[in-house]
Scaffold this motif. Structure first.
Motif, PDB file in Angstrom:
ATOM      1  N   ASP A   6       0.858  -1.178   0.000  1.00  8.63           N
ATOM      2  CA  ASP A   6       0.000   0.000   0.000  1.00  8.63           C
ATOM      3  C   ASP A   6       0.896   1.230   0.000  1.00  8.63           C
ATOM      4  OD1 ASP A   6       0.983   0.075   2.628  1.00  8.63           O
ATOM      5  OD2 ASP A   6      -0.871  -0.742   3.480  1.00  8.63           O
ATOM      6  N   GLN A   7       0.260   2.405   0.038  1.00 10.71           N
ATOM      7  CA  GLN A   7       1.047   3.642  -0.008  1.00 10.71           C
ATOM      8  C   GLN A   7       1.956   3.802   1.213  1.00 10.71           C
ATOM      9  OE1 GLN A   7      -1.118   7.112  -1.215  1.00 10.71           O
ATOM     10  NE2 GLN A   7       0.415   8.525  -0.389  1.00 10.71           N
ATOM     11  N   PRO A   8       1.529   3.492   2.441  1.00  9.13           N
ATOM     12  CA  PRO A   8       2.454   3.600   3.579  1.00  9.13           C
ATOM     13  C   PRO A   8       3.690   2.713   3.420  1.00  9.13           C
ATOM     14  CG  PRO A   8       0.204   3.539   4.374  1.00  9.13           C
ATOM     15  CD  PRO A   8       0.139   3.243   2.896  1.00  9.13           C
ATOM     16  N   HIS A   9       3.504   1.520   2.835  1.00 13.58           N
ATOM     17  CA  HIS A   9       4.646   0.633   2.596  1.00 13.58           C
ATOM     18  C   HIS A   9       5.637   1.289   1.629  1.00 13.58           C
ATOM     19  CE1 HIS A   9       6.156  -3.541   1.064  1.00 13.58           C
ATOM     20  NE2 HIS A   9       7.012  -2.993   1.922  1.00 13.58           N
ATOM     21  N   LEU A  10       5.122   1.898   0.561  1.00 17.47           N
ATOM     22  CA  LEU A  10       5.971   2.611  -0.389  1.00 17.47           C
ATOM     23  C   LEU A  10       6.693   3.766   0.308  1.00 17.47           C
ATOM     24  CD1 LEU A  10       6.911   3.378  -3.302  1.00 17.47           C
ATOM     25  CD2 LEU A  10       4.795   4.714  -3.492  1.00 17.47           C
TER      26      LEU A  10
END
Length: 242
Positions: A200-204
């Motif tokens: 997801d975006q937080p992982h990126l």
């Protein structure tokens, strides 16, 4: 502007790139994680400072002083010095001892004349010929998804010996580099998450902060460049860090 440079590729199989630069004034920039290690030769007021630098497991800050000429020799993953394995200088800068001449240094018991931008290939060719530099084909094959028939424990040891990093570390850094490149090209953050395979975006965001030093929004908005990905037309200014 504080740093200007030019880069060229090399015909030698052990070298990824050769970069030559000048510092106009003292400065700094955020540098990304780096799976490659470098030999760096800095000349200031006629004195030579030879260094072995990296690899870097995370992003950090690169600093430089004024009025210096710098030569970077960037070696391909899997290239290493048997007498000085890459794991010994992970996340560090190691100064090579000065020899009798102010433009030479000691390496593996011999005095070497420091190269310049024009004769850097000749210098590296001598290192290869004298087996100061060697190449582990198993590491290269594994990184190209041509998994060799070798015990996992042996593979881990050879990665540590040649690269200073694990195969997993290298894959994570390369994925972050790919994501940053897509963002610089104008791909949206959500599309980049999908394209590169983040959860997801937080992982990126966590990955790019750790390995590139910028958030996805910063990279997308400003097209942040890095020392690892130099543009011959680009000079660095401290305002890049804002």
């Amino acid at each position: 502007m504080t740093l200007v440079f030019e880069e060229r590729l090399s015909d030698l199989p052990y070298v990824e790139s050769i970069t030559h630069g000048w510092t106009i004034s003292a400065g700094s920039t955020i540098r990304p994680a780096e799976i490659n290690w470098h030999m760096i030769f800095t000349r200031v007021e006629g004195r030579l400072l030879p260094l072995i630098v990296g690899p870097w497991a995370t992003s950090g800050v690169a600093n430089w002083g004024a009025d210096a000429e710098i030569l970077w020799l960037r070696f391909k993953p899997g290239v290493f010095m048997p007498h000085h394995p890459t794991r010994n200088f992970l996340n560090s800068e190691t100064t090579l001892p000065e020899a009798a001449s102010r433009q030479s240094f000691w390496l593996k018991g011999s005095a070497w004349q420091a190269p310049d931008f024009e004769n850097a290939d000749t210098f590296v060719n001598r290192l290869m010929r004298d087996e100061v530099l060697v190449h582990d084909p198993v590491v290269s094959a594994a990184l190209q998804d041509e998994l060799p028939d070798i015990a996992p424990r042996t593979l881990r040891y050879r990665f540590a010996q040649a690269t200073g990093l694990s195969e997993s570390n290298i894959r994570q850094i390369e994925r972050a580099q790919q994501a940053a490149a897509l963002l610089r090209q104008g791909m949206s953050i959500l599309d980049t998450v999908y394209e590169v395979g983040y959860f997801d975006q937080p992982h990126l965001t966590r990955s790019l902060k750790q390995y590139i030093g910028y958030t996805p929004a910063q990279i997308f908005r400003t097209g942040c460049h890095s020392v690892q990905d130099p543009d011959p037309e680009l000079s660095y200014d401290e305002t890049v860090l804002a």
